[in-house]
Design an enzyme around this catalytic site. Structure first.
Site, mmCIF file in Angstrom:
data_model
loop_
_atom_site.group_PDB
_atom_site.id
_atom_site.type_symbol
_atom_site.label_atom_id
_atom_site.label_comp_id
_atom_site.label_asym_id
_atom_site.label_seq_id
_atom_site.Cartn_x
_atom_site.Cartn_y
_atom_site.Cartn_z
ATOM 1 N N HIS A 17 23.887 -21.869 -18.828
ATOM 2 C CA HIS A 17 23.237 -23.073 -19.385
ATOM 3 C C HIS A 17 23.179 -22.982 -20.918
ATOM 4 C CE1 HIS A 17 20.700 -23.178 -15.456
ATOM 5 N NE2 HIS A 17 21.483 -24.237 -15.415
ATOM 6 N N LYS A 41 10.778 -30.224 -4.950
ATOM 7 C CA LYS A 41 11.522 -28.965 -4.856
ATOM 8 C C LYS A 41 10.603 -27.837 -5.312
ATOM 9 C CE LYS A 41 16.000 -27.530 -6.607
ATOM 10 N NZ LYS A 41 17.057 -27.949 -7.521
ATOM 11 N N ARG A 90 31.338 -25.642 -13.488
ATOM 12 C CA ARG A 90 31.764 -24.257 -13.247
ATOM 13 C C ARG A 90 33.058 -24.192 -12.455
ATOM 14 N NH1 ARG A 90 26.013 -22.783 -10.867
ATOM 15 N NH2 ARG A 90 26.540 -24.800 -10.001
ATOM 16 N N SER A 127 21.175 -20.501 -11.284
ATOM 17 C CA SER A 127 19.763 -20.076 -11.302
ATOM 18 C C SER A 127 19.382 -19.482 -9.953
ATOM 19 C CB SER A 127 18.852 -21.265 -11.592
ATOM 20 O OG SER A 127 19.148 -21.807 -12.841
HETATM 21 O O1 PNS Z 1 20.007 -28.208 -12.714
HETATM 22 P P1 PNS Z 1 20.199 -29.240 -11.640
HETATM 23 O O2 PNS Z 1 19.109 -29.116 -10.583
HETATM 24 O O3 PNS Z 1 21.582 -29.231 -11.066
HETATM 25 O O4 PNS Z 1 19.993 -30.658 -12.370
HETATM 26 C C1 PNS Z 1 20.124 -31.860 -11.657
HETATM 27 C C2 PNS Z 1 19.617 -33.045 -12.492
HETATM 28 C C3 PNS Z 1 18.218 -32.804 -12.994
HETATM 29 C C4 PNS Z 1 20.537 -33.259 -13.675
HETATM 30 C C5 PNS Z 1 19.675 -34.288 -11.550
HETATM 31 O O5 PNS Z 1 19.080 -33.981 -10.343
HETATM 32 C C6 PNS Z 1 19.009 -35.516 -12.146
HETATM 33 O O6 PNS Z 1 19.509 -36.114 -13.081
HETATM 34 N N1 PNS Z 1 17.843 -35.888 -11.581
HETATM 35 C C7 PNS Z 1 17.037 -36.984 -12.029
HETATM 36 C C8 PNS Z 1 16.927 -38.075 -10.965
HETATM 37 C C9 PNS Z 1 18.088 -39.045 -11.072
HETATM 38 O O7 PNS Z 1 18.382 -39.603 -12.119
HETATM 39 N N2 PNS Z 1 18.781 -39.251 -9.930
HETATM 40 C C10 PNS Z 1 19.936 -40.076 -9.836
HETATM 41 C C11 PNS Z 1 21.192 -39.274 -10.110
HETATM 42 S S1 PNS Z 1 22.626 -40.239 -9.966
#
Ligand code: PNS
Length: 161
Positions: A17, A41, A90, A127
């Site tokens: 990250h 979560k 990745r 993570s």
């Molecule tokens: O580190 P992660 O858990 O892979 O991050 C995922 C994240 C936070 C980028 C994604 O879950 C997100 O943008 N969540 C916010 C909710 C949202 O906008 N949902 C619609 C996505 S199309």
């Protein structure tokens, strides 16, 4: 001013990250690291702990800010007038879901997602794997900033592992 958002859960931040954030900070005027508040979560670190860690590990980058958000990422972007999201990729296995999210975000929020290829030295990092290795007594010092390794040790001792 060219600004981007680097979103994620960062529970906790890994060197992978940090590499994406640092490379974004060299390319853009300002990088907003957006930490998702996700009550559904279960996480090892609270959002405020994750923010404190992120601020510590990005303190040398004057153009990086750390903020939390809940709800839609596109709303967070719109409130800040940011139209670009940077995500690390990745492997091909990341691509399908990331593409779907990128297309949804473009559709609902007029936000462009730019994918940055993860450095090959970090391509196996996540993570959740770092937490698992730490929980099972493995050494994670090559995979996370020193403050994260320390916090993982403390948290796992507190929770009796
Ligand atoms: O580190 P992660 O858990 O892979 O991050 C995922 C994240 C936070 C980028 C994604 O879950 C997100 O943008 N969540 C916010 C909710 C949202 O906008 N949902 C619609 C996505 S199309």
């Amino acid at each position: 001013m060219r600004r981007v958002v680097c979103p994620g859960s960062f529970d906790p931040i890994t060197n992978g990250h940090l590499d994406i954030i640092a490379r974004s900070a060299r390319l853009y005027d300002e990088v907003v690291v957006a930490v998702l508040i996700n009550i559904e979560k279960s996480s090892l670190f609270t959002v405020d702990e994750r923010i404190e860690i992120l601020e510590a590990v990005t303190k040398d980058y004057a153009n990086v800010k750390v903020r939390k958000f809940h709800g839609l990422l596109v709303d967070f972007c719109r409130e800040r007038g940011v139209r670009i999201v940077v995500k690390g990729l990745r492997a091909v296995s990341d691509f399908e879901y990331e593409l779907q999210m990128a297309q949804m975000n473009a559709r609902i929020g007029d936000v462009e997602t730019l994918f940055m290829s993860t450095s090959p030295v970090y391509s196996f990092l996540s993570s959740s794997l770092v937490k698992e290795v730490a929980r099972l007594g493995g050494d994670v010092t090559d995979f996370v900033p020193p403050i994260v390794a320390e916090r993982l040790r403390e948290r796992l001792i507190e929770s009796g592992r």
